[in-house]
Design a protein around this motif. Sequence first.
Motif, PDB file in Angstrom:
ATOM      1  N   PRO A 124       0.843  -1.232   0.138  1.00  0.00           N
ATOM      2  CA  PRO A 124      -0.153  -0.354   0.319  1.00  0.00           C
ATOM      3  C   PRO A 124       0.845   1.449  -0.393  1.00  0.00           C
ATOM      4  CG  PRO A 124       0.201  -1.083   2.375  1.00  0.00           C
ATOM      5  CD  PRO A 124       0.950  -2.081   1.029  1.00  0.00           C
ATOM      6  N   PHE A 125       2.244   1.248   0.363  1.00  0.00           N
ATOM      7  CA  PHE A 125       3.189   2.394   0.423  1.00  0.00           C
ATOM      8  C   PHE A 125       4.105   2.106  -0.185  1.00  0.00           C
ATOM      9  CE2 PHE A 125      -0.277   3.190   4.065  1.00  0.00           C
ATOM     10  CZ  PHE A 125      -0.890   4.067   3.792  1.00  0.00           C
ATOM     11  N   CYS A 126       4.970   2.411   0.219  1.00  0.00           N
ATOM     12  CA  CYS A 126       6.105   2.583  -0.537  1.00  0.00           C
ATOM     13  C   CYS A 126       7.679   3.037   0.274  1.00  0.00           C
ATOM     14  CB  CYS A 126       7.186   3.669  -1.876  1.00  0.00           C
ATOM     15  SG  CYS A 126       5.345   3.793  -2.866  1.00  0.00           S
ATOM     16  N   PRO A 127       8.103   1.857   0.415  1.00  0.00           N
ATOM     17  CA  PRO A 127       9.314   2.179   1.985  1.00  0.00           C
ATOM     18  C   PRO A 127      10.145   3.753   0.973  1.00  0.00           C
ATOM     19  CG  PRO A 127       9.368  -0.599   0.630  1.00  0.00           C
ATOM     20  CD  PRO A 127       8.782   0.302  -0.059  1.00  0.00           C
ATOM     21  N   LYS A 128      10.951   3.887   2.067  1.00  0.00           N
ATOM     22  CA  LYS A 128      11.279   5.188   2.378  1.00  0.00           C
ATOM     23  C   LYS A 128      13.111   5.315   1.930  1.00  0.00           C
ATOM     24  CE  LYS A 128      11.665   9.740   2.180  1.00  0.00           C
ATOM     25  NZ  LYS A 128      11.409  10.208   0.998  1.00  0.00           N
ATOM     26  N   THR A 129      13.364   4.453   0.489  1.00  0.00           N
ATOM     27  CA  THR A 129      14.376   3.701   0.371  1.00  0.00           C
ATOM     28  C   THR A 129      14.845   4.042  -1.003  1.00  0.00           C
ATOM     29  OG1 THR A 129      16.150   2.323   1.507  1.00  0.00           O
ATOM     30  CG2 THR A 129      13.820   1.578   0.442  1.00  0.00           C
ATOM     31  N   LYS A 130      16.349   4.346  -1.234  1.00  0.00           N
ATOM     32  CA  LYS A 130      16.036   4.494  -2.530  1.00  0.00           C
ATOM     33  C   LYS A 130      16.751   3.043  -3.326  1.00  0.00           C
ATOM     34  CE  LYS A 130      18.114   8.451  -3.694  1.00  0.00           C
ATOM     35  NZ  LYS A 130      18.310   9.622  -4.105  1.00  0.00           N
ATOM     36  N   MET A 131      16.119   3.142  -4.833  1.00  0.00           N
ATOM     37  CA  MET A 131      16.497   2.332  -6.127  1.00  0.00           C
ATOM     38  C   MET A 131      17.836   2.430  -6.568  1.00  0.00           C
ATOM     39  SD  MET A 131      13.583  -0.148  -5.950  1.00  0.00           S
ATOM     40  CE  MET A 131      12.814   1.632  -7.317  1.00  0.00           C
ATOM     41  N   PRO A 132      18.759   2.163  -6.768  1.00  0.00           N
ATOM     42  CA  PRO A 132      20.179   1.991  -8.036  1.00  0.00           C
ATOM     43  C   PRO A 132      18.866   1.586  -8.805  1.00  0.00           C
ATOM     44  CG  PRO A 132      20.516   0.122  -6.840  1.00  0.00           C
ATOM     45  CD  PRO A 132      19.407   1.120  -5.576  1.00  0.00           C
ATOM     46  N   ILE A 133      19.068   1.918 -10.168  1.00  0.00           N
ATOM     47  CA  ILE A 133      18.843   1.240 -11.412  1.00  0.00           C
ATOM     48  C   ILE A 133      19.306   2.027 -12.633  1.00  0.00           C
ATOM     49  CG2 ILE A 133      16.483   2.099 -12.953  1.00  0.00           C
ATOM     50  CD1 ILE A 133      15.967   1.740 -10.279  1.00  0.00           C
ATOM     51  N   THR A 134      19.125   0.530 -13.198  1.00  0.00           N
ATOM     52  CA  THR A 134      20.375   0.378 -14.655  1.00  0.00           C
ATOM     53  C   THR A 134      19.588   0.071 -15.802  1.00  0.00           C
ATOM     54  OG1 THR A 134      22.349  -0.641 -12.973  1.00  0.00           O
ATOM     55  CG2 THR A 134      22.038  -1.316 -15.662  1.00  0.00           C
ATOM     56  N   ILE A 183      -1.688   2.514  -8.326  1.00  0.00           N
ATOM     57  CA  ILE A 183       0.094   2.071  -8.282  1.00  0.00           C
ATOM     58  C   ILE A 183      -0.192   3.316  -6.969  1.00  0.00           C
ATOM     59  CG2 ILE A 183       1.838   2.726  -8.974  1.00  0.00           C
ATOM     60  CD1 ILE A 183       1.170   2.982 -11.743  1.00  0.00           C
ATOM     61  N   PRO A 184       0.911   2.353  -6.073  1.00  0.00           N
ATOM     62  CA  PRO A 184       1.393   3.048  -5.160  1.00  0.00           C
ATOM     63  C   PRO A 184       2.771   4.239  -4.984  1.00  0.00           C
ATOM     64  CG  PRO A 184       2.077   1.629  -5.047  1.00  0.00           C
ATOM     65  CD  PRO A 184       1.409   1.691  -5.702  1.00  0.00           C
ATOM     66  N   THR A 185       1.965   5.723  -4.297  1.00  0.00           N
ATOM     67  CA  THR A 185       3.241   6.775  -4.515  1.00  0.00           C
ATOM     68  C   THR A 185       3.504   6.993  -2.940  1.00  0.00           C
ATOM     69  OG1 THR A 185       1.638   8.600  -4.746  1.00  0.00           O
ATOM     70  CG2 THR A 185       2.475   7.299  -6.833  1.00  0.00           C
ATOM     71  N   GLY A 186       2.639   7.140  -2.141  1.00  0.00           N
ATOM     72  CA  GLY A 186       2.824   7.407  -0.509  1.00  0.00           C
ATOM     73  C   GLY A 186       4.178   6.215  -0.027  1.00  0.00           C
ATOM     74  N   ASP A 187       4.728   7.399   1.066  1.00  0.00           N
ATOM     75  CA  ASP A 187       5.865   6.673   1.763  1.00  0.00           C
ATOM     76  C   ASP A 187       5.579   5.728   3.185  1.00  0.00           C
ATOM     77  OD1 ASP A 187       8.056   7.929   0.166  1.00  0.00           O
ATOM     78  OD2 ASP A 187       8.269   9.686   1.277  1.00  0.00           O
ATOM     79  N   MET A 188       5.645   4.714   3.225  1.00  0.00           N
ATOM     80  CA  MET A 188       5.897   4.169   4.024  1.00  0.00           C
ATOM     81  C   MET A 188       6.183   4.472   5.089  1.00  0.00           C
ATOM     82  SD  MET A 188       6.388  -0.322   4.879  1.00  0.00           S
ATOM     83  CE  MET A 188       5.825  -0.352   2.711  1.00  0.00           C
ATOM     84  N   PRO A 189       5.002   4.752   6.279  1.00  0.00           N
ATOM     85  CA  PRO A 189       5.556   5.097   7.788  1.00  0.00           C
ATOM     86  C   PRO A 189       7.219   3.870   8.128  1.00  0.00           C
ATOM     87  CG  PRO A 189       3.368   4.964   7.647  1.00  0.00           C
ATOM     88  CD  PRO A 189       3.716   3.851   6.709  1.00  0.00           C
TER      89      PRO A 189
END
Length: 234
Positions: free
Chosen positions: A104-114, A163-169
Amino acid sequence: MEAAKINKVKRVVVTSSVVSIFTQNKPKTFYDHSDWSDEGAGDFYSQSKTQAERAAWDYISELPEEEKFEVATVNPGLIVGPSLVTGQFSSADVIKMFMMKEIPFCPKTKMPITDVRDCAEAHFKALTVPEAANKRFIMCSDTIWMSQAGVFLKEKYGKDYDIPTGDMPKCVAWVGSFFKAELNMTLKTWNVDYKLDASQTQNVLGIQFTEVKKSFHEMAESLIASGYIPDKRK
């Protein structure tokens, strides 16, 4: 590597990963090709990629000078872009997770993209460009927040997909970490705004990275076309 030595191969290109660079017990905000992940840090996948790449470099360093051959490593992140694969694979599962709102929410972390096409080009050039010998190449066009990936996908598919776009608590992620090991790993880089320096990749291999949004859109489109993601478009 032993077979390469026996058959007098001139150069070997090793497919490694950025997880062999930035998986550290005390995360930083900037990494380049000289960085190495901490021993024992991260999940089994991260540890295996780090150990495998170190083993390749150690093997070469321990050879007699007359037996040495060239090595280059390509270190991609999450590989996205148009897919020819029809079965299950981890990158597709990430896109499906967003498109089918499996979280339901997006974890507040980054992804390296290729982008997959950039990655293929990097492997070819790492093998053929003379200056690529004995270098590591970070194959990461950008690091993006997971919520930004949701925004990219929602921009094109939001009319038909929730599509979820909010940050997960963070408290939700903490509770979830008791049931999902991947969330436990995510907590270690929670809200860490890190960058990966791919300038060596651009300067030596001449890679011009594909726009991240384009990669996400084209991967989602190919997964819908293959049936891996149900087509909800009207």
